[in-house]
Structure formats: structure tokens, C-alpha cells
Design an enzyme around this catalytic site. Structure first.
Site, PDB file in Angstrom:
ATOM      1  CB  THR A   1      11.394  23.916 -17.720  1.00 24.07           C
ATOM      2  OG1 THR A   1      12.481  23.941 -16.771  1.00 24.07           O
ATOM      3  CG2 THR A   1      11.545  25.074 -18.696  1.00 24.07           C
ATOM      4  CE  LYS A   2      14.240  22.158 -12.873  1.00 20.35           C
ATOM      5  NZ  LYS A   2      14.655  23.220 -13.796  1.00 20.35           N
ATOM      6  CG  ASN A   3       8.650  16.768 -13.872  1.00 18.96           C
ATOM      7  OD1 ASN A   3       8.891  17.280 -14.965  1.00 18.96           O
ATOM      8  ND2 ASN A   3       9.143  15.590 -13.515  1.00 18.96           N
TER       9      ASN A   3
END
Length: 367
Positions: free
Chosen positions: A164-166
Site C-alpha cells: 500500500t505504500k507510495n
């Protein structure tokens, strides 16, 4: 690029991992970076590299993902929670000094949602008491506050490349530092305490390696690194898109009764990494809003319930719900809304309209 890696003789830690490490270090303006398999592992190794273990205590926040605290427990240290800022949900630097017990060795702040903690204040406290700082920067690759970036003032800063991270490769993480001695220790601990890894032997030819210290299996492979490398060129562009989407959320939610927003900025020159967009639903209606959003085919999540309320921490450390009342109140009201760079303003308007409609409905009596 993954196909390119699969044609190479070294699939595990090697050239592609080293390229990611150089790119992330350059991006953050620090000297050293090591890629690992999770932010949890990065924090665990940081604690070990800084000599923190059984009998030691580490100050941190109860408003975070459980890994922040379990990484402290892993080497045998004890997490000491300090309550959070009511406006932002981040570790309250003004409460830290009074909470430092005699065995404190470090502070582990969390740059929650992508907005950095007050690192200048925390660094001053740490220096007065001879403490290390390990930054949980899982939400914050791009952030800046008071001219400071993750890794600028901490002994280490730890990052997540979770799905889910950038910046993501599904699972993964990294740790950065300015200290060459800490870097050397981290590098040793990352792969079993071995003096050479497979890539070293491939480059140099076979020489006997040694195990000189107890280590762990935390190294990233070239395959994950190949997923990360192309994303660096898009980091700033995607941040601009998320910033525009955040402004739309703020503008639309400002007029919705029953919704509060955490602090969006700490200063005109600061950069919010915009990992999550979080709203606080007042009057105990958060779970109702989640359920009714799902009925409308809108997914929302909780980031996070306060750690001290979870069964393991209550039983292991004897925490009571009101020990950290601000974290409890935020954890009982927080709601992470749909948020990704390809969203449109119309998508955001739809989400906000649903929230507004739900909160306009009369509450059903309990029981």
C-alpha cells in the site's frame, strides 16, 4: 526490469538492490542505505545496531501499527508509550521528556500518515538525555518538516515498501543512516552476521567467509529491487497528484458535520508525504460509517486502533484504556478513506457525499 533480473546469475541481494540503496540515499540526502524485507526488520536491526536489548526501554507512540512496538520487543527491550498530539495523532514531543524512565535508550517516533514529527524538538530532548532516535518512516519517504527529511536527525530512519505504500515492491523496506559504524553493523546483521554474501563471491571469486556475529535473514532480493527502481522517477509526480486529491478532500469534508481532520501541515515549506488520507468521525459513529460505506461499495479502513488497547499489550504490560486517552480517542474515531493517485475529483466527491448522507441519518438506539 524484473525480466532482466531473472536472466542474471544473482537473484538475491546484488547490483539491483545496491542501485535502489544509492537512489534512496541520494533522494533523502543521507550517506548510507540498506534494503531489507520490511520496515519491521529495519527497526529491529536499528535497535540491535545501536546496542539496545534486554532491560532497555524505548519511548514510542501508541498511535501506530503494531510493528513499531513489536520491533522494540523483538530484541528484548520494552516499549514505553507516550500520548499523542490531539491535532495530528503523532508522538507529542512536549510529553516525551517527562516520560523518560531511567533505562531509556532511544526514542522511536512515527511520521504518521506522511506528516513528519517535530524532529528538531525530539533531537534536542534526545541529546540532553544521551538517547538515540530511530524514525519509523513507513508512511513518509517524501516528507519534509522544518528543513528536515527522514534520516536527517535520527540515528536511523526506517521505511516500508509494503503493497500500500507510495514506493512499493509488495513486501520490503529500507534503513538509512549517516553513521558509517552503524551502517557497517546493519550490513553485517542483515544477512546472518556473515562477512560475505553471494554477490560478493560472484564479484570477487570464492574466498572463505566467516560468521562474526548473530545475524538475521532480512536482505532484499534483486527481484524486489527491480520493481522499485522505475518508481523513483515517478515519486514527485505521484505526490503532486495525491496533494491535489488531499486538497479536494479537505475542501469537501470541511462542510460535513461530524467529521474532523487531523493537521494537514505544520508550516508553509513543509511537505506531507500523503501516504493516507484520514478523517476522524466524531460521536462514536466511525464503525457505523465504515459498515454503511461498504454497503455503498466504498472501502474504508482504520489506521490505527491505539496499540495499548490490543489484547497482547493489555495482558503483557497491564495497560488500561485510559492510560493514553488522546490516542484512544483518535483510534476510536479514525477512518482512512479511499486514496490513490489515479482517483478523480468525482471519485472523492462521491465518497464525501456518501459520508455526508450516512451522518445525516438518525442513529439507531443501542440494543
Amino acid at each position: 526490469m524484473v525480466k532482466e533480473v531473472l536472466g542474471q546469475p544473482i537473484l538475491t541481494t546484488g547490483e539491483y538492490v545496491e542501485r535502489v540503496e544509492r537512489m534512496l540515499a541520494d533522494y533523502l540526502g543521507v550517506q548510507y542505505c540498506l534494503c531489507v524485507m520490511s520496515c519491521t526488520g529495519a527497526m529491529h536491526l536499528s535497535l540491535l545496531a545501536l546496542g539496545i536489548g534486554p532491560g532497555d526501554e524505548v519511548i514510542t507512540t501508541p498511535m501506530t501499527f503494531i510493528a513499531t512496538a513489536t520491533a522494540i520487543i523483538e530484541p528484548g527491550a520494552t516499549p514505553v508509550f507516550v500520548d499523542v498530539e490531539p491535532a495530528s495523532g503523532k508522538l507529542d514531543a512536549s510529553r516525551v521528556e517527562a516520560a523518560i524512565p531511567p533505562r531509556t535508550k532511544a526514542i522511536l517516533p512515527v511520521h504518521l500518515f506522511g506528516l513528519m514529527c517535530d524532529m528538531r524538538a525530539l533531537r534536542a530532548i534526545a541529546d540532553r538525555h544521551g538517547l538515540a532516535i530511530i524514525e519509523d518512516s513507513a508512511h513518509c519517504v517524501e516528507g519534509t518538516r522544518d528543513g528536515v527529511r527522514p534520516g536527517t536527525l535520527g540515528e536511523t530512519a526506517c521505511f516500508s515498501f509494503y503493497a500500500t505504500k507510495n514506493l512499493t515492491c509488495g513486501e520490503g523496506g529500507a534503513v538509512v543512516t549517516k553513521n558509517p559504524a552503524v551502517y557497517d553493523k546493519l550490513r553485517l546483521l542483515r544477512v546472518h552476521g556473515m562477512t560475505k554474501i553471494a554477490a560478493d563471491r560472484a564479484r570477487e571469486g570464492y574466498t572463505h567467509w566467516d560468521m562474526v556475529e548473530m545475524g538475521w535473514k532480512y536482505n532484499m532480493s534483486n527481484i524486489e529491487a527491480a520493481l522499485l527502481l522505475p518508481q523513483f522517477a515517478r515519486l514527485d509526480e505521484k505526490l503532486e497528484k495525491r496533494e491535489a486529491l488531499s486538497r479536494r478532500y479537505v475542501e469537501r469534508l470541511a462542510s460535513v458535520p461530524g467529521v474532523r481532520l487531523p493537521t494537514q501541515s505544520t508550516g508553509p515549506d513543509d511537505v506531507h508525504a500523503r501516504h493516507l488520507f484520514t478523517a476522524w468521525i466524531v460521536d462514536g459513529r466511525r464503525d457505523e460509517v465504515i459498515a454503511k460505506l461498504r454497503q455503498r461499495r466504498v472501502d474504508a479502513m482504520v489506521n490505527y486502533r491505539a496499540i495499548h488497547l490490543l489484547t497482547y499489550f493489555r495482558e503483557a504490560f497491564g495497560f488500561a484504556p485510559d492510560d493514553f486517552p488522546i490516542a484512544k480517542a483518535i483510534g476510536d474515531s479514525t477512518l482512512s478513506l479511499p486514496f490513490y493517485p489515479t482517483m478523480s475529483f468525482q471519485d472523492i466527491d462521491t465518497v464525501v457525499d456518501h459520508i455526508h448522507a450516512i451522518l445525516q441519518e438518525p442513529r439507531r438506539a443501542a440494543g
